[in-house]
Motif scaffolding. Sequence first.
Motif, short mmCIF file in Angstrom:
data_model
loop_
_atom_site.label_atom_id
_atom_site.label_comp_id
_atom_site.label_asym_id
_atom_site.label_seq_id
_atom_site.Cartn_x
_atom_site.Cartn_y
_atom_site.Cartn_z
N LYS A 81 -2.41 8.30 2.52
CA LYS A 81 -1.79 9.55 2.98
C LYS A 81 -1.30 10.38 1.79
CE LYS A 81 -2.07 8.51 7.41
NZ LYS A 81 -2.93 9.29 8.33
N ALA A 82 -0.72 9.69 0.79
CA ALA A 82 -0.20 10.41 -0.37
C ALA A 82 -1.32 10.93 -1.26
CB ALA A 82 0.72 9.49 -1.18
N ALA A 131 0.06 13.61 -12.18
CA ALA A 131 -0.44 13.47 -10.81
C ALA A 131 0.06 14.61 -9.93
CB ALA A 131 -0.03 12.13 -10.23
N GLU A 132 1.31 15.02 -10.14
CA GLU A 132 1.83 16.17 -9.39
C GLU A 132 1.00 17.42 -9.69
OE1 GLU A 132 6.50 15.93 -8.68
OE2 GLU A 132 6.00 15.88 -10.80
N ALA A 155 5.36 12.15 -2.17
CA ALA A 155 4.38 11.06 -2.20
C ALA A 155 5.02 9.68 -2.19
CB ALA A 155 3.50 11.21 -3.45
N LEU A 156 6.19 9.54 -2.81
CA LEU A 156 6.82 8.23 -2.93
C LEU A 156 7.15 7.65 -1.56
CD1 LEU A 156 9.18 8.94 -5.95
CD2 LEU A 156 7.13 7.50 -5.94
N GLY A 179 0.79 -1.23 0.00
CA GLY A 179 0.00 0.00 0.00
C GLY A 179 0.82 1.26 0.00
N ARG A 180 2.10 1.16 -0.37
CA ARG A 180 2.95 2.35 -0.40
C ARG A 180 3.19 2.78 -1.85
NH1 ARG A 180 4.90 3.96 4.33
NH2 ARG A 180 4.62 2.54 6.08
N VAL A 181 3.22 4.07 -2.06
CA VAL A 181 3.29 4.63 -3.40
C VAL A 181 4.68 4.40 -4.00
CG1 VAL A 181 3.18 6.76 -4.76
CG2 VAL A 181 1.53 6.35 -2.93
N VAL A 182 4.70 3.84 -5.22
CA VAL A 182 5.98 3.60 -5.90
C VAL A 182 6.04 4.37 -7.23
CG1 VAL A 182 6.36 1.35 -4.85
CG2 VAL A 182 5.06 1.50 -6.98
N ARG A 183 4.93 4.91 -7.68
CA ARG A 183 4.93 5.74 -8.89
C ARG A 183 3.99 6.93 -8.68
NH1 ARG A 183 7.73 3.27 -12.76
NH2 ARG A 183 7.76 0.98 -12.79
#
Length: 377
Positions: A71-72, A53-54, A64-65, A44-48
Amino acid sequence: MSVGTSSAAGRGAGDDPADAPPGAGPGTDPDELPDGLVVADEHGRVVRFNAAAERITATRAADALGRPLEKALPLEDLDGRRWWQLTDPYGGLAIRGRQPERNLLLPGGREVLVTARYVRDWPTGPVSRVVVSLRDTEARRRTERSHAELIATVAHELRSPLTSVKGFTATLLAKWERFTDDQKRLMLETVDADADRVTRLIAELLDISRIDSGRLEVRRQPVDMGAAVGRHIQAYVAAGQSADRFLLRVEQPLPMLWADPDKIDQVLSNLIENAVRHGEGTVTIDITAAPSPREGEETGTSVTVSDEGPGIPEESMNRVFTRFWRGSKRGGTGLGLYIVKGIVEAHGGTITVGRAPGGGAEFRFTLPVAAPAYLAQ
Protein backbone atom coordinates in the motif's frame (compact mmCIF):
# COMPACT_ATOMS: atom_id res chain seq x y z
CA MET A 1 11.03 -5.36 14.95
CA SER A 2 8.29 -2.99 16.04
CA VAL A 3 6.63 -0.63 13.64
CA GLY A 4 7.96 2.92 13.98
CA THR A 5 5.52 5.81 14.03
CA SER A 6 7.80 8.79 14.58
CA SER A 7 10.22 10.45 12.18
CA ALA A 8 13.14 9.25 14.28
CA ALA A 9 11.92 5.67 14.17
CA GLY A 10 10.99 5.78 10.53
CA ARG A 11 13.90 7.70 9.11
CA GLY A 12 16.71 7.49 11.64
CA ALA A 13 20.05 5.70 11.27
CA GLY A 14 19.84 1.94 11.42
CA ASP A 15 21.78 -0.29 13.80
CA ASP A 16 21.66 -3.17 11.31
CA PRO A 17 23.68 -2.72 8.09
CA ALA A 18 21.03 -4.78 6.30
CA ASP A 19 18.72 -1.78 6.56
CA ALA A 20 20.90 0.16 4.14
CA PRO A 21 21.74 -0.46 0.51
CA PRO A 22 25.21 -1.75 -0.45
CA GLY A 23 27.88 0.88 0.04
CA ALA A 24 26.23 2.54 3.04
CA GLY A 25 28.49 2.26 6.08
CA PRO A 26 27.39 1.46 9.63
CA GLY A 27 25.48 4.33 11.19
CA THR A 28 24.74 6.01 7.86
CA ASP A 29 21.73 8.31 8.09
CA PRO A 30 19.21 7.00 5.51
CA ASP A 31 18.31 10.60 4.63
CA GLU A 32 21.89 11.10 3.38
CA LEU A 33 21.57 8.28 0.85
CA PRO A 34 21.17 9.39 -2.80
CA ASP A 35 18.72 6.52 -3.52
CA GLY A 36 15.33 5.89 -2.03
CA LEU A 37 15.31 3.43 0.90
CA VAL A 38 12.16 1.64 2.08
CA VAL A 39 12.29 -1.08 4.76
CA ALA A 40 9.40 -3.32 5.81
CA ASP A 41 9.43 -5.50 8.95
CA GLU A 42 8.57 -9.19 9.32
CA HIS A 43 4.86 -8.33 9.11
CA GLY A 44 5.25 -6.44 5.85
CA ARG A 45 4.74 -3.00 7.36
CA VAL A 46 6.97 -0.07 6.49
CA VAL A 47 9.39 0.97 9.24
CA ARG A 48 11.77 3.15 7.20
CA PHE A 49 11.10 5.64 4.42
CA ASN A 50 13.98 8.00 3.74
CA ALA A 51 14.01 11.47 2.21
CA ALA A 52 14.98 10.24 -1.26
CA ALA A 53 12.05 7.80 -1.20
CA GLU A 54 9.75 10.72 -0.37
CA ARG A 55 11.09 12.68 -3.33
CA ILE A 56 10.93 9.80 -5.81
CA THR A 57 7.48 8.56 -4.84
CA ALA A 58 5.95 11.95 -3.91
CA THR A 59 4.77 10.29 -0.68
CA ARG A 60 5.42 11.66 2.81
CA ALA A 61 7.23 9.36 5.22
CA ALA A 62 4.52 9.99 7.81
CA ASP A 63 1.92 8.63 5.38
CA ALA A 64 3.99 5.53 4.55
CA LEU A 65 5.22 4.43 7.99
CA GLY A 66 3.22 1.62 9.50
CA ARG A 67 1.33 0.83 6.29
CA PRO A 68 1.61 -2.48 4.42
CA LEU A 69 4.45 -2.41 1.91
CA GLU A 70 2.16 -2.99 -1.08
CA LYS A 71 0.00 0.00 0.00
CA ALA A 72 2.83 2.39 0.87
CA LEU A 73 4.78 1.49 -2.27
CA PRO A 74 2.25 0.37 -4.92
CA LEU A 75 4.43 -0.84 -7.76
CA GLU A 76 3.43 -2.40 -11.07
CA ASP A 77 5.54 -4.02 -13.75
CA LEU A 78 5.50 -2.76 -17.33
CA ASP A 79 2.65 -5.19 -18.12
CA GLY A 80 0.44 -3.66 -15.42
CA ARG A 81 0.77 -6.51 -12.90
CA ARG A 82 0.96 -5.66 -9.20
CA TRP A 83 4.56 -6.24 -8.26
CA TRP A 84 4.29 -7.32 -4.61
CA GLN A 85 1.55 -9.84 -5.37
CA LEU A 86 3.63 -11.16 -8.25
CA THR A 87 6.86 -11.57 -6.28
CA ASP A 88 5.36 -12.44 -2.85
CA PRO A 89 8.50 -11.52 -0.83
CA TYR A 90 7.25 -13.14 2.41
CA GLY A 91 6.25 -16.40 0.75
CA GLY A 92 7.59 -18.56 -1.99
CA LEU A 93 11.00 -20.21 -2.01
CA ALA A 94 12.97 -19.85 1.19
CA ILE A 95 16.26 -19.64 -0.71
CA ARG A 96 15.38 -16.35 -2.38
CA GLY A 97 17.56 -13.48 -1.17
CA ARG A 98 16.89 -10.61 -3.54
CA GLN A 99 15.16 -9.16 -6.56
CA PRO A 100 17.50 -7.81 -9.26
CA GLU A 101 17.15 -4.23 -10.46
CA ARG A 102 14.30 -3.69 -12.90
CA ASN A 103 12.04 -0.95 -14.22
CA LEU A 104 8.71 -0.66 -12.39
CA LEU A 105 5.91 1.88 -12.40
CA LEU A 106 4.58 4.07 -9.60
CA PRO A 107 0.98 5.32 -9.62
CA GLY A 108 0.64 7.82 -12.46
CA GLY A 109 3.03 5.88 -14.67
CA ARG A 110 6.31 7.27 -13.33
CA GLU A 111 9.11 4.81 -13.98
CA VAL A 112 11.64 3.87 -11.27
CA LEU A 113 14.47 1.36 -10.92
CA VAL A 114 13.78 -0.99 -8.04
CA THR A 115 16.02 -3.47 -6.21
CA ALA A 116 14.82 -5.55 -3.27
CA ARG A 117 16.69 -7.61 -0.69
CA TYR A 118 15.07 -10.23 1.53
CA VAL A 119 16.73 -10.37 4.96
CA ARG A 120 16.48 -13.65 6.91
CA ASP A 121 17.82 -14.35 10.39
CA TRP A 122 19.11 -17.72 9.15
CA PRO A 123 19.60 -18.99 5.58
CA THR A 124 16.21 -20.59 5.00
CA GLY A 125 14.26 -18.86 7.76
CA PRO A 126 11.29 -16.55 7.29
CA VAL A 127 11.84 -13.05 5.92
CA SER A 128 12.45 -10.64 8.79
CA ARG A 129 12.89 -7.50 6.67
CA VAL A 130 12.45 -6.45 3.07
CA VAL A 131 14.87 -3.71 2.04
CA VAL A 132 13.91 -1.83 -1.13
CA SER A 133 16.14 0.57 -3.04
CA LEU A 134 14.55 3.09 -5.44
CA ARG A 135 16.36 5.03 -8.15
CA ASP A 136 14.92 7.75 -10.35
CA THR A 137 15.24 6.94 -14.06
CA GLU A 138 15.18 10.56 -15.27
CA ALA A 139 18.99 10.79 -15.60
CA ARG A 140 19.06 7.54 -17.56
CA ARG A 141 16.22 8.76 -19.77
CA ARG A 142 18.10 11.99 -20.50
CA THR A 143 21.15 9.97 -21.52
CA GLU A 144 19.06 7.72 -23.74
CA ARG A 145 17.38 10.74 -25.36
CA SER A 146 20.77 12.34 -25.93
CA HIS A 147 22.08 9.18 -27.59
CA ALA A 148 18.96 8.96 -29.76
CA GLU A 149 19.34 12.61 -30.80
CA LEU A 150 23.01 12.01 -31.61
CA ILE A 151 22.18 9.05 -33.85
CA ALA A 152 19.37 10.96 -35.57
CA THR A 153 21.55 14.04 -36.12
CA VAL A 154 24.52 12.14 -37.53
CA ALA A 155 22.26 9.96 -39.71
CA HIS A 156 20.64 13.11 -41.11
CA GLU A 157 24.01 14.76 -41.76
CA LEU A 158 25.37 11.61 -43.44
CA ARG A 159 22.41 11.23 -45.78
CA SER A 160 23.13 14.36 -47.83
CA PRO A 161 26.80 13.70 -48.77
CA LEU A 162 26.22 10.00 -49.30
CA THR A 163 23.30 10.75 -51.62
CA SER A 164 25.54 13.13 -53.55
CA VAL A 165 28.41 10.61 -53.75
CA LYS A 166 26.07 7.85 -54.91
CA GLY A 167 24.39 10.08 -57.48
CA PHE A 168 27.56 11.41 -59.08
CA THR A 169 29.38 8.06 -59.16
CA ALA A 170 26.35 6.31 -60.65
CA THR A 171 26.05 9.04 -63.30
CA LEU A 172 29.74 8.89 -64.18
CA LEU A 173 29.70 5.09 -64.45
CA ALA A 174 26.62 5.07 -66.65
CA LYS A 175 27.44 8.03 -68.92
CA TRP A 176 31.20 8.53 -68.69
CA GLU A 177 31.69 9.19 -72.40
CA ARG A 178 29.02 11.91 -72.52
CA PHE A 179 30.82 14.31 -70.20
CA THR A 180 33.73 16.61 -70.91
CA ASP A 181 36.89 16.47 -68.83
CA ASP A 182 35.89 19.66 -67.00
CA GLN A 183 32.48 18.19 -66.12
CA LYS A 184 34.09 14.98 -64.87
CA ARG A 185 36.57 16.96 -62.77
CA LEU A 186 33.76 19.04 -61.23
CA MET A 187 31.75 15.93 -60.28
CA LEU A 188 34.82 14.15 -58.90
CA GLU A 189 35.77 17.22 -56.84
CA THR A 190 32.24 17.26 -55.43
CA VAL A 191 32.51 13.55 -54.56
CA ASP A 192 35.89 14.18 -52.92
CA ALA A 193 34.50 17.06 -50.82
CA ASP A 194 31.48 15.01 -49.75
CA ALA A 195 33.75 12.07 -48.84
CA ASP A 196 35.77 14.45 -46.63
CA ARG A 197 32.52 15.57 -44.99
CA VAL A 198 31.56 11.97 -44.24
CA THR A 199 35.02 11.34 -42.79
CA ARG A 200 34.67 14.39 -40.51
CA LEU A 201 31.25 13.24 -39.31
CA ILE A 202 32.55 9.77 -38.48
CA ALA A 203 35.53 11.31 -36.67
CA GLU A 204 33.14 13.49 -34.64
CA LEU A 205 31.07 10.45 -33.73
CA LEU A 206 34.17 8.57 -32.58
CA ASP A 207 35.33 11.58 -30.56
CA ILE A 208 31.94 11.85 -28.86
CA SER A 209 32.07 8.15 -27.96
CA ARG A 210 35.58 8.45 -26.51
CA ILE A 211 34.77 11.62 -24.58
CA ASP A 212 31.60 10.17 -23.07
CA SER A 213 33.39 6.97 -22.03
CA GLY A 214 36.48 8.77 -20.71
CA ARG A 215 38.72 7.00 -23.27
CA LEU A 216 39.95 9.99 -25.27
CA GLU A 217 43.68 9.39 -25.65
CA VAL A 218 46.12 12.30 -25.48
CA ARG A 219 49.55 11.71 -27.08
CA ARG A 220 51.66 14.56 -25.77
CA GLN A 221 54.45 16.16 -27.76
CA PRO A 222 56.02 19.63 -27.68
CA VAL A 223 53.58 22.05 -29.35
CA ASP A 224 54.42 25.51 -30.69
CA MET A 225 51.03 27.15 -30.24
CA GLY A 226 51.97 30.28 -32.19
CA ALA A 227 53.07 28.24 -35.22
CA ALA A 228 49.92 26.08 -34.99
CA VAL A 229 47.65 29.14 -35.07
CA GLY A 230 49.73 30.63 -37.88
CA ARG A 231 49.12 27.57 -40.06
CA HIS A 232 45.37 27.92 -39.64
CA ILE A 233 45.48 31.61 -40.57
CA GLN A 234 47.58 30.85 -43.65
CA ALA A 235 45.06 28.22 -44.75
CA TYR A 236 42.22 30.76 -44.54
CA VAL A 237 44.22 33.35 -46.46
CA ALA A 238 45.05 30.78 -49.15
CA ALA A 239 41.32 29.99 -49.38
CA GLY A 240 40.49 33.62 -50.13
CA GLN A 241 40.12 35.33 -46.74
CA SER A 242 41.88 38.69 -46.38
CA ALA A 243 45.04 38.58 -44.28
CA ASP A 244 43.78 41.74 -42.55
CA ARG A 245 40.88 39.71 -41.15
CA PHE A 246 43.25 38.06 -38.65
CA LEU A 247 45.35 39.45 -35.81
CA LEU A 248 47.73 37.07 -34.03
CA ARG A 249 49.42 38.27 -30.84
CA VAL A 250 51.91 36.01 -29.08
CA GLU A 251 53.28 36.97 -25.68
CA GLN A 252 56.90 36.00 -25.12
CA PRO A 253 58.30 34.05 -23.48
CA LEU A 254 55.83 31.17 -23.47
CA PRO A 255 56.33 28.01 -21.42
CA MET A 256 57.05 24.84 -23.38
CA LEU A 257 53.70 23.17 -23.93
CA TRP A 258 53.29 19.40 -24.13
CA ALA A 259 50.01 18.43 -25.77
CA ASP A 260 48.51 16.31 -28.52
CA PRO A 261 49.22 18.37 -31.69
CA ASP A 262 46.42 16.77 -33.75
CA LYS A 263 43.80 17.42 -31.07
CA ILE A 264 45.05 20.97 -30.45
CA ASP A 265 44.70 21.57 -34.21
CA GLN A 266 41.13 20.29 -33.93
CA VAL A 267 40.39 22.77 -31.13
CA LEU A 268 41.96 25.69 -33.00
CA SER A 269 40.23 24.78 -36.25
CA ASN A 270 36.82 24.75 -34.59
CA LEU A 271 37.25 27.99 -32.65
CA ILE A 272 38.75 29.96 -35.55
CA GLU A 273 36.15 28.60 -37.99
CA ASN A 274 33.37 29.69 -35.62
CA ALA A 275 34.85 33.18 -35.41
CA VAL A 276 35.24 33.45 -39.21
CA ARG A 277 31.84 31.97 -40.07
CA HIS A 278 29.64 33.44 -37.34
CA GLY A 279 31.59 36.53 -36.29
CA GLU A 280 32.42 39.77 -38.01
CA GLY A 281 35.35 42.15 -38.24
CA THR A 282 38.82 41.16 -37.09
CA VAL A 283 39.41 37.70 -35.62
CA THR A 284 41.97 38.16 -32.85
CA ILE A 285 43.96 35.27 -31.41
CA ASP A 286 45.97 36.00 -28.26
CA ILE A 287 48.47 33.46 -26.93
CA THR A 288 49.80 34.16 -23.45
CA ALA A 289 51.32 32.50 -20.44
CA ALA A 290 48.77 31.93 -17.70
CA PRO A 291 48.43 30.23 -14.31
CA SER A 292 48.09 26.49 -14.85
CA PRO A 293 44.63 25.00 -14.29
CA ARG A 294 46.31 21.89 -12.91
CA GLU A 295 47.21 21.75 -9.24
CA GLY A 296 50.95 21.44 -8.64
CA GLU A 297 51.95 23.35 -11.80
CA GLU A 298 52.68 27.05 -11.85
CA THR A 299 52.34 27.98 -15.51
CA GLY A 300 50.17 27.10 -18.47
CA THR A 301 49.36 28.41 -21.92
CA SER A 302 46.21 30.36 -22.67
CA VAL A 303 44.66 30.93 -26.12
CA THR A 304 41.88 33.47 -26.65
CA VAL A 305 39.91 33.63 -29.91
CA SER A 306 37.61 36.64 -30.27
CA ASP A 307 35.70 38.44 -33.00
CA GLU A 308 33.72 41.66 -33.45
CA GLY A 309 30.37 40.18 -34.41
CA PRO A 310 27.07 40.19 -32.49
CA GLY A 311 28.40 37.68 -29.96
CA ILE A 312 26.50 34.98 -28.11
CA PRO A 313 23.29 35.91 -26.25
CA GLU A 314 23.70 35.90 -22.49
CA GLU A 315 20.96 33.30 -22.06
CA SER A 316 22.85 30.90 -24.36
CA MET A 317 26.25 31.15 -22.66
CA ASN A 318 25.65 28.12 -20.42
CA ARG A 319 24.62 25.94 -23.39
CA VAL A 320 27.46 26.68 -25.79
CA PHE A 321 29.46 23.56 -24.91
CA THR A 322 26.49 21.18 -24.86
CA ARG A 323 25.61 18.81 -27.67
CA PHE A 324 23.72 20.15 -30.68
CA TRP A 325 24.16 23.84 -29.82
CA ARG A 326 24.25 25.77 -33.11
CA GLY A 327 23.57 29.36 -32.11
CA SER A 328 21.46 31.60 -34.31
CA LYS A 329 22.74 30.20 -37.63
CA ARG A 330 21.80 26.67 -38.55
CA GLY A 331 24.18 24.22 -40.16
CA GLY A 332 26.53 21.50 -38.99
CA THR A 333 25.93 18.93 -36.31
CA GLY A 334 26.27 21.26 -33.33
CA LEU A 335 28.85 18.87 -31.84
CA GLY A 336 32.02 20.88 -32.47
CA LEU A 337 32.19 22.88 -29.24
CA TYR A 338 31.17 19.86 -27.19
CA ILE A 339 34.17 18.01 -28.66
CA VAL A 340 36.42 21.03 -28.11
CA LYS A 341 35.53 21.10 -24.42
CA GLY A 342 36.14 17.35 -24.15
CA ILE A 343 39.59 17.66 -25.77
CA VAL A 344 40.62 20.60 -23.58
CA GLU A 345 39.49 18.81 -20.41
CA ALA A 346 41.26 15.59 -21.48
CA HIS A 347 44.45 17.68 -21.45
CA GLY A 348 43.65 18.84 -17.92
CA GLY A 349 42.69 22.29 -19.15
CA THR A 350 39.70 24.61 -18.93
CA ILE A 351 37.65 26.52 -21.51
CA THR A 352 35.29 29.46 -21.10
CA VAL A 353 33.11 31.64 -23.30
CA GLY A 354 32.28 35.30 -22.83
CA ARG A 355 31.90 38.63 -24.57
CA ALA A 356 34.93 40.10 -26.35
CA PRO A 357 35.99 43.74 -25.85
CA GLY A 358 34.82 44.42 -29.43
CA GLY A 359 31.39 43.02 -28.61
CA GLY A 360 31.71 39.62 -30.28
CA ALA A 361 32.22 36.15 -28.85
CA GLU A 362 35.38 35.31 -26.92
CA PHE A 363 36.55 31.74 -26.34
CA ARG A 364 39.48 31.19 -24.01
CA PHE A 365 41.11 27.87 -23.23
CA THR A 366 44.02 27.28 -20.88
CA LEU A 367 46.23 24.18 -20.90
CA PRO A 368 48.74 23.02 -18.31
CA VAL A 369 52.27 22.73 -19.68
CA ALA A 370 52.14 19.00 -18.73
CA ALA A 371 55.89 18.60 -19.13
CA PRO A 372 57.28 15.08 -18.62
CA ALA A 373 58.78 14.41 -15.19
CA TYR A 374 62.35 14.14 -16.53
CA LEU A 375 62.23 17.76 -17.75
CA ALA A 376 61.43 18.97 -14.25
CA GLN A 377 64.56 17.38 -12.77
